[in-house]
Design an enzyme around this catalytic site. Structure first.
Site, short mmCIF file in Angstrom:
data_model
loop_
_atom_site.label_atom_id
_atom_site.label_comp_id
_atom_site.label_asym_id
_atom_site.label_seq_id
_atom_site.Cartn_x
_atom_site.Cartn_y
_atom_site.Cartn_z
N GLY B 149 1.12 -0.65 -0.46
CA GLY B 149 -0.01 -0.31 -0.45
C GLY B 149 0.76 1.40 0.23
CB CYS B 150 0.33 4.75 -0.92
SG CYS B 150 -1.16 5.00 -0.37
CE1 TYR B 151 -1.67 8.54 4.10
CE2 TYR B 151 -3.45 6.90 4.23
CZ TYR B 151 -2.17 8.07 3.72
OH TYR B 151 -3.66 9.16 4.01
#
Lengths: 350, 350, 350, 350
Positions: B149-151
């Site tokens: 995921g990005c976070y």
């Protein structure tokens, strides 16, 4: 490998040349000129280049520079290039000037609109106006290329074929344009602070903006007669992008208005093989987001039969096709490279 | 030439894969899957690809797709990839899943945080968590890569070396993160309308955001023990970018707090040869603008002797290193290409 | 009618005082002080006041001013108020100082964090810290009110009741805050240009921001002991707004963590009659858009049982409750007016 | 106290009526109609009203509503007001319709441009076009006021005096306008997502936008003859604001072009006593930021002697003077209140 020097490398246009040339297989920047940041690491000024550019900023010493590079880009305020240029330099190196110094053929027009004395009028004649799609042949051998302004590039290319083909009446042309804020440069001015620009739109330079005579001169060549236009730039809250919305009365032929097909044919006649010009499909109008970060020019149009006018719309990224990208395109032409070498960046969205 | 199929090609992450692969010398997209836009021209959905991509959108037919391509990117909502994956597909093609389906090793954790049943738990074990800088070796031969995921990517990489080296106390880790709006996807929701997001900042998913267990699992491996964190995402008005600001108590050694040099040494130990990770100079903190459009991770830190805590800060472009860029990086690893092939985009500024 | 003089009327905070007082029934601005714009029409500097304010800017002559007005607002850089204040002035007029000059009781702390000598330390003791909801009684008769900082107001009010009631451990408090760009003032700096701030988020002043000791001092009073915090401000691309996200470990009582009801009760104990403080319903978190243009403070919270921490979140408009609005609220208290007189602006959305 | 009912209270225009009436001394909202949010607390939908509005949303029951209120604002999509209006309602209550249903006197024009059948054509004749500064007298006793469109209000007021006085040639009028995004409403559409609008500018509705016939009809009255214009709206990334830049050829009198003084005299003739219209000083052009949140119309102009055209520029806040503010101004006129009652909000900047 073409050796490149940049004078004014820490302005937005200069930094965009650096960004583009990082991905260019045949050119490398060897001189990052910046009076304001001499000896500072370039990547301190523009953090995006950290670990990519290791060089430090140098003085704007054009004589020295001429010895070391093949081409100089001057991305500097009006007047600087004209004040530095001379035969000894032009014998050694080719110059692509992103300022307005060599764009206008009539020195009195330059001095009137820019309010400064031209320091090298003897080079105006030979300088080539670097609107690549129009002046490609002359650019090839030019010693000085006058890289067009951002509003100008967009405004001219959007109207050029229709004027050239006589489809519109040049005397009715009105150019209403929007620009992102990077066009105003990186100078520390209250008017360009975030809070002053954000959440607002404003016209400026109404009827006196300096790109007016530049547009007029080039379109006059196409019209085959002198023409005068209204040009109104507006500042809108975005980093990049120019959108020109242009109005003109259509010229009847045998009592009939030109059709959309006639208009499209005119655009195709001049642009169908142009990599960077995209004539949009019917009913599609350009949006700046679709060209951001790229060298593309997107053009759409709409005929209004109610008023017998046409609305032509064009968009570019002001820092790319409106400045650094076109400058590199000019360099490619001058050095015999494929015109889109290093310029095939896909527009970044969102 | 690697043949690529994308399921979910009209989401923001899917479109970013298309953008990146346009500039990749060894891969080409041959299947633009998009349930919502079947048979429409891809460049109608994303105008930036006009004249660059001529293809039309196809159905998300994974069986058919598996016959035609070498690698499938699934850039789809949670649950879709798990519902389609099966042996017949994995025998023919490699899968890089940008959803969360194969990121968590404990299926009950997945089902609890995502609130859906996992349809292919039998592949969880073999799937490799595609955080390239950490799991490079395992990625090489993986049939399924779970793209992080990005976070998560940003949060983990920023803290990883300090946890691994025992410089900080894992139980004190707090991750406070900001994201641009593209992370929310292209779904038509009131909450993501321009006027709802512009001129505002807000926390969301406080203490319940789904990236929490993903960060915890990966950092637990580094810590050598289970750890739990606080993670608070915030939405801020910009298109792209993630900034993670992380807090942790430093661990004394022989009664002394680690110094900045100790911390830097830990980062260098793990990242000094990493092309995409840039450890900033002392006193420099990351800003999302310096990584926009690129696959870089910028990391800075500051020790606060007053509170014996360290503040670690990392930034990425959520659509690049946080999604499509890392997916392509994984593809490069899986196919034996140089890891940064096609990924050397310079950050776009301004 | 209270006669008001403003020193620094052309900064953003000064202009916000003008805006608010335009709608205040019991006060009028009679002196628009601005060194930079002496003799210019105020409405030339701020076009929103065209046809509303006819006055011209005056010098910052505090002696003269003291004769003509009942209260002076100093919305000026640090040090200026302290350098001008003296007994002859305080005998005639009351002063509300929006700078930091009289916020910290320990002059050495001031001099250390601000790096300047304090020119009027003799008035530090009597100055009242103008956080209205906490120090209302002392403000009534104060000659000098030290109007709190923007980050400070938001950070303190969000945590105050929980610290006062012993629900959280003061030594674990971490304040992570976001600010709109107007907090940086109207000075012409490259760092605050539109293109530098737009589409980016960044931390700054990490572990050294000047609002840190101010937050610490006030919360220490509440804690009944000295406390030190981590405070990290971030700049995000919006005009107005502060969002503070605060983390602390909950203190068990009789082996039990406080419940959401306990936390809510603590907030209600201190704020239930406060017009300007809105404790949001369970599961609702503050967003800066809901307070923009108003004097409200919105507060929400979430207990994380996994980590035994609480996340407290508060928002204000930095120019209103964080500067001009609170200053007017202080004026209302000092002059015996209803505290929300002229301050009932509804937040502007969108 | 005027009792107000709003149908469509949860759209942006409806919410702006609520905001304005919160500060209106003589009116109160007693019915918050919203089909989509029936029974939900209004302040849940718009958090800015938390603790300010306690009511819940009601159905759009116009019959019931007519019994309970003195005036109904319909802030709803085209067609709804016309479908509900009838004699029984108009006998009891006055209606201010913010949709286009009663703006055009020629029902066939309405049906052509809006593509829907008009359900109550019998009321078109009596409905008064609520452009307050032009139709004040007729508004006083109207049962139905057709509140003008946002682009329309700005476009008409900017050109009206010059057309009325014959200073410009109506057949040459071109209106090029920019709008903030709130003008597009609160519907969940991909085209209005943050990432789609941010960092972009685009024209839309070129030569077919529905405000065109509305502008034409009203200006035709002023011209004393039918006129047709070009009108091109553009979407730019900001929440609020409309900027209209208008072009027309000046009409010579006795062989002389009108001077700036002539133009100014024309504006003054019609607007000099208007509280809400501000004719800017020479050389000053309107910017949307200077009217944001207020009911003001700012107008500037520039004569271009080179082309014998005039450029007229006007700005409004689309949600205030372009919708809710003008609606309240109409209410004030209809109920015999001072026209600017409750409408003296100072523009919010920054």
């Amino acid at each position: 490998m073409i050796k490149v020097g940049i004078i004014g490398a820490t302005g937005y246009a200069g930094a965009e040349i650096v960004r583009i040339l990082q991905g260019h297989p045949d050119a490398e920047v060897v001189w990052y000129g910046s009076r304001s940041y001499i000896d500072e690491k370039y990547s301190k000024v523009y953090g995006n280049f950290f670990k990519l550019v290791d060089a430090r900023c140098m003085d704007d010493n054009m004589d020295e520079l001429a010895k070391e590079v093949d081409v100089i880009f001057t991305a500097t305020p009006q007047g600087l290039c004209a004040s530095l240029i001379k035969e000894e330099i032009l014998e050694k190196v080719r110059v692509i000037d992103l300022s307005a110094d060599f764009r206008l053929k009539d020195v009195s027009v330059y001095e009137e609109w820019y309010g400064i004395e031209h320091k090298a009028p003897q080079y105006i004649e030979e300088a080539v106006y670097g609107l690549c799609e129009i002046n490609r042949e002359d650019i090839k051998n030019a010693r000085i290329v006058a890289n067009p302004g951002c509003y100008t590039t967009c405004s001219i290319l959007t109207a050029y074929p229709l004027i050239k083909e006589g489809l519109i009446d040049p005397d009715t042309l009105i150019v209403d344009a929007l620009s992102g804020v990077s066009g105003a440069g990186r100078g520390a001015k209250v008017a360009n602070l975030y809070c002053e620009v954000n959440e607002s739109a404003k016209p400026y330079g109404v009827a006196v903006h300096r790109h007016t005579p530049e547009i007029e001169e080039q379109l006059s060549y196409a019209a085959g007669k002198e023409m005068m236009i209204n040009f109104t730039p507006h500042l809108v809250p975005m980093n990049r992008g120019i959108l020109a919305t242009e109005y003109a009365s259509l010229v009847k032929k045998d009592g009939e208005l030109p059709t959309a097909a006639d208009v499209r044919a005119a655009y195709e006649k001049y642009y169908k093989d142009e990599y960077f010009i995209r004539i949009l499909e019917d009913g599609v109008y350009p949006e700046t987001r679709w060209v951001e970060g790229s060298n593309f020019v997107d053009i759409g149009f709409k005929i209004d039969p109610r008023t017998s006018r046409i609305i032509m719309m064009g968009t570019i990224d002001n820092l790319v096709k409106g400045a650094a990208g076109q400058a590199v395109q000019n360099m490619n032409i001058m050095f015999g490279l494929p015109e889109n070498q290093g310029l095939q960046m896909v527009p970044l969205f969102p």
